[in-house]
Design an enzyme around this catalytic site. Structure first.
Site, PDB file in Angstrom:
ATOM      1  N   TYR A  70     -32.365   6.792  46.405  1.00 30.15           N
ATOM      2  CA  TYR A  70     -31.442   6.124  47.339  1.00 30.15           C
ATOM      3  C   TYR A  70     -31.904   4.689  47.613  1.00 30.15           C
ATOM      4  O   TYR A  70     -31.106   3.739  47.546  1.00 30.15           O
ATOM      5  CB  TYR A  70     -31.399   6.941  48.638  1.00 30.15           C
ATOM      6  CG  TYR A  70     -30.348   6.523  49.630  1.00 30.15           C
ATOM      7  CD1 TYR A  70     -29.068   7.079  49.596  1.00 30.15           C
ATOM      8  CD2 TYR A  70     -30.635   5.595  50.632  1.00 30.15           C
ATOM      9  CE1 TYR A  70     -28.104   6.708  50.531  1.00 30.15           C
ATOM     10  CE2 TYR A  70     -29.685   5.221  51.568  1.00 30.15           C
ATOM     11  CZ  TYR A  70     -28.417   5.786  51.513  1.00 30.15           C
ATOM     12  OH  TYR A  70     -27.467   5.427  52.438  1.00 30.15           O
ATOM     13  N   SER A  80     -27.279  -0.300  52.968  1.00 30.80           N
ATOM     14  CA  SER A  80     -27.945   0.477  54.011  1.00 30.80           C
ATOM     15  C   SER A  80     -29.151  -0.325  54.452  1.00 30.80           C
ATOM     16  O   SER A  80     -29.584  -1.241  53.739  1.00 30.80           O
ATOM     17  CB  SER A  80     -28.410   1.807  53.395  1.00 30.80           C
ATOM     18  OG  SER A  80     -29.401   2.414  54.193  1.00 30.80           O
TER      19      SER A  80
HETATM   20  N1  LIG Z   1     -24.461   7.868  57.108  1.00 28.63           N
HETATM   21  C1  LIG Z   1     -25.445   6.992  57.145  1.00 28.63           C
HETATM   22  O1  LIG Z   1     -26.368   7.078  57.959  1.00 28.63           O
HETATM   23  C2  LIG Z   1     -25.436   5.815  56.218  1.00 28.63           C
HETATM   24  C3  LIG Z   1     -26.285   4.752  56.513  1.00 28.63           C
HETATM   25  C4  LIG Z   1     -26.306   3.658  55.668  1.00 28.63           C
HETATM   26  C5  LIG Z   1     -25.492   3.636  54.549  1.00 28.63           C
HETATM   27  N2  LIG Z   1     -24.687   4.681  54.290  1.00 28.63           N
HETATM   28  C6  LIG Z   1     -23.867   4.617  53.089  1.00 28.63           C
HETATM   29  O2  LIG Z   1     -22.515   4.711  53.431  1.00 28.63           O
HETATM   30  C7  LIG Z   1     -21.784   5.264  52.348  1.00 28.63           C
HETATM   31  C8  LIG Z   1     -20.899   6.370  52.858  1.00 28.63           C
HETATM   32  O3  LIG Z   1     -21.716   7.363  53.424  1.00 28.63           O
HETATM   33  P1  LIG Z   1     -21.217   8.372  54.576  1.00 28.63           P
HETATM   34  O4  LIG Z   1     -22.358   8.532  55.481  1.00 28.63           O
HETATM   35  O5  LIG Z   1     -19.905   7.952  55.084  1.00 28.63           O
HETATM   36  O6  LIG Z   1     -21.135   9.702  53.707  1.00 28.63           O
HETATM   37  P2  LIG Z   1     -20.072  10.902  53.656  1.00 28.63           P
HETATM   38  O7  LIG Z   1     -20.789  12.003  52.982  1.00 28.63           O
HETATM   39  O8  LIG Z   1     -19.450  11.115  54.990  1.00 28.63           O
HETATM   40  O9  LIG Z   1     -18.953  10.297  52.691  1.00 28.63           O
HETATM   41  C9  LIG Z   1     -19.199  10.033  51.346  1.00 28.63           C
HETATM   42  C10 LIG Z   1     -17.907  10.222  50.577  1.00 28.63           C
HETATM   43  O10 LIG Z   1     -18.192   9.945  49.200  1.00 28.63           O
HETATM   44  C11 LIG Z   1     -17.549  10.938  48.430  1.00 28.63           C
HETATM   45  N3  LIG Z   1     -18.233  11.131  47.153  1.00 28.63           N
HETATM   46  C12 LIG Z   1     -19.473  11.647  46.969  1.00 28.63           C
HETATM   47  N4  LIG Z   1     -19.716  11.777  45.651  1.00 28.63           N
HETATM   48  C13 LIG Z   1     -18.613  11.325  45.001  1.00 28.63           C
HETATM   49  C14 LIG Z   1     -18.244  11.241  43.631  1.00 28.63           C
HETATM   50  N5  LIG Z   1     -19.063  11.660  42.660  1.00 28.63           N
HETATM   51  N6  LIG Z   1     -17.038  10.740  43.309  1.00 28.63           N
HETATM   52  C15 LIG Z   1     -16.188  10.339  44.293  1.00 28.63           C
HETATM   53  N7  LIG Z   1     -16.467  10.425  45.609  1.00 28.63           N
HETATM   54  C16 LIG Z   1     -17.671  10.909  45.957  1.00 28.63           C
HETATM   55  C17 LIG Z   1     -17.619  12.201  49.269  1.00 28.63           C
HETATM   56  O11 LIG Z   1     -16.666  13.179  48.872  1.00 28.63           O
HETATM   57  C18 LIG Z   1     -17.364  11.653  50.666  1.00 28.63           C
HETATM   58  O12 LIG Z   1     -15.991  11.651  50.983  1.00 28.63           O
HETATM   59  C19 LIG Z   1     -22.819   5.685  51.306  1.00 28.63           C
HETATM   60  O13 LIG Z   1     -22.924   4.716  50.290  1.00 28.63           O
HETATM   61  C20 LIG Z   1     -24.094   5.751  52.111  1.00 28.63           C
HETATM   62  O14 LIG Z   1     -25.225   5.530  51.313  1.00 28.63           O
HETATM   63  C21 LIG Z   1     -24.629   5.772  55.094  1.00 28.63           C
END
Ligand SMILES: NC(=O)c1ccc[n+]([C@@H]2O[C@H](COP(=O)([O-])OP(=O)(O)OC[C@H]3O[C@@H](n4cnc5c(N)ncnc54)[C@H](O)[C@@H]3O)[C@@H](O)[C@H]2O)c1
Length: 266
Positions: free
Chosen positions: A161, A148
């Site tokens: 985080y 991120s």
């Molecule tokens: N959305 C943002 O703005 C953003 C920005 C930068 C980085 N990220 C990173 O991208 C990645 C995905 O995030 P996203 O925004 O797509 O989130 P999201 O919530 O849409 O998806 C996350 C997924 O991880 C799964 N998950 C959560 N806990 C879990 C567990 N204990 N075991 C198995 N699966 C689990 C959830 O069920 C979900 O399907 C993360 O690492 C997040 O930190 C997101």
């Protein structure tokens, strides 16, 4: 005349992942779902790993992959996941599953801190550790860690985080150094705010800690640092992940690719 350096002509199959097997954690939603679709569209067989079994099944059946329902915070399940990664052929590992919590440090529940560090740093370590021997044996591997902008910049109220993502950036670089001579690359992608459920859930928490209306969180908190004032789309992040997974990205390792609309240019 072809002026490409000898041996570096771009093949007609550029970007193809045909014949490769990928494992995407958190593959049932947001960035992970988009990455699963992008990898499958380029020919990879994708194992969608997620605690949300219904959503994982649905993505897997859509893309002709397989689903595996696992709570990666459950120690036994992670041991299973690691032995799966060791047993099964994994050519592309996308460490993506993540959660967020927004709270000042003095009020941050230590249990939540530990959960975030476990899911977003220790689990990637365990999966990398399990997948590497097979990758080394085959002389090919792509490890893509979804970091991120918070892997390279801090924001208040996100101690766990930001710590986990900074740690992931370090783990990814060490993996790159160890895997370099054996055909394994390791890179991070570092998006700004992406349009996913993780961000939608955060609007309420951000409004509370900053004491502003929820409707103003996007403009006053999330997009203040970006030159491009919009959320990143999951498909944009997925296209970068798919490229990093390709054979053409063989010389890219130990890198962290930002996709943050210019946030980290400051
Ligand atoms: N959305 C943002 O703005 C953003 C920005 C930068 C980085 N990220 C990173 O991208 C990645 C995905 O995030 P996203 O925004 O797509 O989130 P999201 O919530 O849409 O998806 C996350 C997924 O991880 C799964 N998950 C959560 N806990 C879990 C567990 N204990 N075991 C198995 N699966 C689990 C959830 O069920 C979900 O399907 C993360 O690492 C997040 O930190 C997101």
């Amino acid at each position: 005349m072809n002026d490409s350096p000898q041996g570096l002509e771009i093949p007609a199959t550029a970007g193809s992942l045909a014949g490769l097997r990928a494992l995407v954690t958190g593959g049932a939603s947001g960035i992970g779902a988009a990455a699963s679709r992008a990898l499958a569209a380029r020919g990879a067989h994708v194992v969608v790993v997620d605690v949300d079994g219904g959503a994982a099944e649905s993505i897997a059946s859509e893309i002709g992959g397989s689903a595996w329902t696992v709570d990666l915070l459950d120690t036994d399940a992670v041991t299973d996941a690691a032995s799966f990664a060791q047993r099964e052929r994994i050519d592309i590992l996308v460490n993506n599953a993540g959660i967020q919590k927004v709270s000042p440090i003095e009020e941050f529940d230590p249990v939540d801190f530990r959960r975030i560090l476990t899911l977003m740093l220790e689990v990637p370590f365990l999966l990398i550790r399990a997948a590497l021997p097979g990758m080394y044996e085959r002389g090919f591997g792509r490890i893509i860690n979804v970091s991120s902008v918070h892997g390279i910049r801090a924001s208040a109220f996100k101690s766990a985080y930001v710590s986990a993502k900074h740690g992931l950036e370090g783990l990814s670089k060490v993996t790159a150094l160890e895997g370099g001579a054996r055909g394994v690359t390791s890179n991070c992608v570092a998006p700004g705010y992406v349009r996913t459920p993780l961000v939608e859930k955060q609007l309420v928490e951000q409004a509370a800690v900053h004491d502003i209306p929820e409707s103003e969180v996007l403009s006053r908190i999330m997009l203040t640092e970006s030159a491009i004032k919009r959320l990143v789309e999951p498909e944009e992040v997925a296209s970068l992940i798919a490229w990093l997974a390709s054979r053409e990205a063989a010389m890219v390792t130990g890198a962290s690719y930002t996709m943050d609309g210019g946030w980290s240019a400051r």
